[in-house]
Design an enzyme around this catalytic site. Structure first.
Site, PDB file in Angstrom:
ATOM      1  N   LYS A   1       5.871  11.960 -22.390  1.00  0.00           N
ATOM      2  CA  LYS A   1       5.931  13.354 -23.721  1.00  0.00           C
ATOM      3  C   LYS A   1       5.740  13.137 -24.563  1.00  0.00           C
ATOM      4  CE  LYS A   1       9.530  16.061 -21.117  1.00  0.00           C
ATOM      5  NZ  LYS A   1       9.466  14.859 -19.714  1.00  0.00           N
TER       6      LYS A   1
ATOM      7  N   LYS B   1      15.100  13.284 -24.992  1.00  0.00           N
ATOM      8  CA  LYS B   1      14.578  14.009 -23.723  1.00  0.00           C
ATOM      9  C   LYS B   1      13.535  12.535 -22.936  1.00  0.00           C
ATOM     10  CE  LYS B   1      12.067  17.885 -23.393  1.00  0.00           C
ATOM     11  NZ  LYS B   1      11.135  18.820 -23.703  1.00  0.00           N
TER      12      LYS B   1
ATOM     13  N   GLY C   1      12.561  18.206 -14.751  1.00  0.00           N
ATOM     14  CA  GLY C   1      13.563  19.142 -14.427  1.00  0.00           C
ATOM     15  C   GLY C   1      15.206  19.100 -14.191  1.00  0.00           C
ATOM     16  N   GLY C   2      14.686  18.419 -16.019  1.00  0.00           N
ATOM     17  CA  GLY C   2      15.992  18.042 -16.197  1.00  0.00           C
ATOM     18  C   GLY C   2      16.820  16.920 -16.153  1.00  0.00           C
TER      19      GLY C   2
ATOM     20  N   HIS D   1      12.598  30.127 -22.232  1.00  0.00           N
ATOM     21  CA  HIS D   1      11.405  28.873 -21.920  1.00  0.00           C
ATOM     22  C   HIS D   1      10.186  29.636 -21.460  1.00  0.00           C
ATOM     23  CE1 HIS D   1      10.903  26.237 -19.794  1.00  0.00           C
ATOM     24  NE2 HIS D   1       9.576  26.338 -19.116  1.00  0.00           N
TER      25      HIS D   1
ATOM     26  N   GLU E   1       4.600  24.459 -21.041  1.00  0.00           N
ATOM     27  CA  GLU E   1       5.834  25.286 -21.311  1.00  0.00           C
ATOM     28  C   GLU E   1       6.010  25.163 -22.713  1.00  0.00           C
ATOM     29  OE1 GLU E   1       9.001  23.331 -19.140  1.00  0.00           O
ATOM     30  OE2 GLU E   1       7.844  23.545 -16.525  1.00  0.00           O
TER      31      GLU E   1
ATOM     32  N   ARG F   1       0.725  19.960 -12.718  1.00  0.00           N
ATOM     33  CA  ARG F   1       0.439  19.781 -11.039  1.00  0.00           C
ATOM     34  C   ARG F   1       1.202  21.732 -10.947  1.00  0.00           C
ATOM     35  NH1 ARG F   1       6.174  20.865 -11.086  1.00  0.00           N
ATOM     36  NH2 ARG F   1       7.477  19.577 -12.779  1.00  0.00           N
TER      37      ARG F   1
END
Length: 666
Positions: free
Chosen positions: A116, A158, A164-165, A208, A275, A292
């Site tokens: 990230k 993060k 996926g959190g 989001h 996102e 993906r």
């Protein structure tokens, strides 16, 4: 042209890919672990190859075993689905070296977005808007604390390699930083074997919104509009919809073009999702790019009329994109909800066990169910607890929402806890129905959505009473000698030797004890539930064809099923599962005070010293189950006498983990 496709995944996504491959005439190969030997995706594929034991690291995540399965079956392509190896650049590169087509982007694109922090730097150069933050390699806790102070609280921790959190924590103050950092790093290491963290300013009450992009090997790219995934819990999506409510055509185009800049900046190919956080003033900020197919891709398929898996296979085979941007248009509105084996009334703890009944609503052009399970399957601790995805389409948002609510009401699941009632509360909440959503939606409406003690309805009590009467008749018939066909035990009426027609039943409904009184006369069951007061009485008759007739003339659908300790009833659009309690409960045994495992899982951290005094709600132990961490806390101020487990232990749900003595008890 791809001739044979190996799907390196399991569950609903494997089944979904097989359906498109079959339609296109492409042969399919499934892979499976020992836990999935009889799974639906194995049954649907043309061939299946065993990978190894149940743990994912020994099966679905084992690159060598997956490649060996592809070579043994002469598969010329591998589709990774989502999760597992789908964003593993090493796996992508290994496929290419073996001469096997990887249905996804090149390894370089996966690597560019896999970190990230590196992705943020690339996006900055591509002039994609970013949230202020820190994306550097220096990970000393003191340095990270300094950056947090500079960015300003609240901040978001993060995992750089995450999704996926997992490995994600909100931090509201300096005093919370170190403990949150430790927990996020630990969860990231368990999930991704990488605990590199990045920091971002926490945007208060954003939406989001993500953009579906597609690029081919010829350098062409399109965006297939947006999905709003704002309704989340623990940073995992609960409801997704397309298009995003209230988004103007101008903002849609601006976000779509920014997403394509992001894709082209890394030489992207195939399906990807960019996102964004969307602020109330229309500003949007890049969050991450998923290299993906997304879990929620069906809502995009519903509004665009396109099969995204078919697009993936075409692009992977070297074909140009099937459509140009000007040929794509939005048709209507679609929602997707994720149906999980979990307990919304108990902090969404995952549930495991046998799926005694799984009966989805009837599918049509406007109702779609993507699932990888069927009645009798086990929901195990080893994998994600998703049961199915339910997707509904309508001419507009209101119609799509009405169809979704109806389909959820028709869905029948029994044998373990699930989130269908919770999903219905979400989509019927006033703000959601009006399109007023944010990533804090569930927190903001917690009192409405998370009801630890859900109110019973007379209709549900009537259904339970009908089930209990029918079960009693069935049990008596089963107990009668088979040879005596004329025995009154086989009668369907209320004849009993020495027994009264009046019965008192005690049932446990999600932890709430309820008494039901039934009396039978001429085939009609009169019932009374004292806890409901004046509304808690009525009469019912079970009719042929499994319908429930109420004495006021209303005829309603009725179904029931036996579960391990009781039953489940489905009356009209309501469902309830319950345990049948013994008629005489007595005083009950006295048990030592302690903490029990809320589910099957692995103990990963013990947080207090035996013999130490702790405060109420202080963390005592951390478990990992179904890819998520769960913290067990002290129920009151007291003393940790001893731990009855060790770090690394695999424990069963309900087993005693901590011997704890509260101050009141002492």
């Amino acid at each position: 042209m791809i001739r044979k496709l190996l799907i390196a995944n399991r569950g609903e996504i494997a089944c979904r890919i097989i359906k498109t491959a079959r339609r296109l005439g492409v042969a399919t190969v499934a892979v499976y672990s020992d836990a999935d030997a009889d799974a639906l995706h194995v049954q649907l594929a043309d061939e299946a190859v065993r990978l190894g034991p149940a743990p994912a690291r020994d099966s679905y995540l084992d690159v060598a075993r997956v490649l060996d399965a592809a070579k043994r079956t002469n598969a010329d392509a591998i589709h990774p689905g989502y999760g597992f190896l789908s964003e593993n650049a090493g796996f992508c590169r290994a496929c290419q070296e073996a001469g096997i087509i990887f249905v996804g982007p090149p390894a370089s694109a996966i690597e560019a977005m896999g970190s990230k922090s590196a992705a943020k730097r690339i996006m900055e150069e591509a002039k994609v808007p970013l949230v202020p933050g820190y994306h550097g390699e220096e990970q000393d806790p003191a340095v990270l604390e300094e950056h947090a102070q500079r960015i300003g609280y609240p901040i978001l921790l993060k995992a750089a390699a995450g999704g996926g959190g997992k490995g994600m924590r909100r931090v509201d103050s300096h005093g919370e930083f170190r403990s949150a950092l430790d927990a996020a790093k630990r969860e990231a290491m368990n999930a991704f074997s990488d605990d590199l963290m990045l920091l971002e300013r926490y945007v208060v009450s954003p939406r989001h919104v993500e953009i579906q992009v597609f690029c081919d090997q010829q350098g062409n790219g399109v965006y297939l509009f947006e999905r709003d995934c704002s309704v989340q819990r623990r940073h995992q999506k609960v409801v997704e919809e397309a298009p995003a409510p209230g988004l103007s055509e101008e903002l849609r185009a601006e976000m779509g073009e920014a997403a394509l800049r992001a894709a082209h900046a890394i030489g992207y190919q195939g399906a990807g999702t960019v996102e964004f956080l969307l602020d109330a003033d229309g500003s949007f900020y890049f969050m991450e790019m998923n290299t993906r197919l997304q879990v929620e891709h069906p809502v995009t398929e519903m509004i665009s009329g396109q099969d995204l898996v078919a697009w993936q296979l075409a692009v992977a085979a070297g074909e140009p994109l099937p459509k140009r941007q000007e040929e794509l248009a939005i048709d209507g509105h679609a929602f997707e909800v994720r149906i999980y084996a979990e307990d919304p009334d108990n902090d969404f703890l995952p549930a495991t066990g046998t799926l005694v009944r799984h009966r989805p609503p009837e599918e049509s052009a406007s109702v779609r169910v993507d699932t990888g399970v069927q009645s009798g399957d086990e929901i195990s601790v080893h994998y994600d607890p998703m049961i199915a995805k339910l997707i509904c389409h309508g001419r507009n948002r209101r119609e799509a929402l009405a169809r979704l609510d109806r389909a959820l009401g028709q869905y029948q699941i029994a044998g373990l806890r699930h989130n269908i009632d919770f999903l219905r509360r979400v989509i019927n909440q006033e703000d959601f129905a009006a399109g007023r959503v944010s990533t804090h939606f569930i927190e903001d409406h917690e009192s409405e959505l998370l009801q630890a003690e859900r109110a019973l309805t007379p209709l549900e009590c009537a259904g339970i009473a009908a089930y209990l009467h029918e079960r009693e008749i069935r049990d008596l018939r089963a107990a009668a000698p088979v040879a005596d066909r004329h025995s009154p035990w086989h009668a369907g009426d209320n004849w009993r030797s020495g027994l009264s027609a009046r019965r008192r039943h005690n049932v446990d409904i999600h932890g709430r004890h309820v008494e039901l009184v039934t009396e039978v006369s001429d085939g009609t069951v009169s019932w009374h539930c004292p806890v409901l007061g004046d509304t808690g009485r009525g009469e019912i008759r079970l009719l042929p064809g499994r319908e429930l007739a109420l004495v006021d003339g209303r005829r309603m659908s009725f179904a029931s099923v036996d579960t391990a300790e009781g039953g489940a009833v489905f009356v009209a659009d309501r469902q309830v599962e319950f345990r049948v309690l013994p008629p005489d409960l007595g005083e009950g045994g006295q048990h030592a005070e302690g903490l029990e495992a809320p589910m099957n899982g692995t103990v990963i951290a013990l947080l207090a010293e035996p013999g130490s005094r702790v405060e109420e709600n202080q963390p005592l132990l951390v478990m990992e189950a179904m890819k998520m961490e769960h913290t067990l806390r002290a129920p009151a101020a007291g003393v940790v006498q001893q731990y009855l487990c060790a770090e690394g232990d695999l424990v069963d749900g309900g087993s005693l983990l901590v011997d704890f003595e509260s101050e009141e008890q002492s």
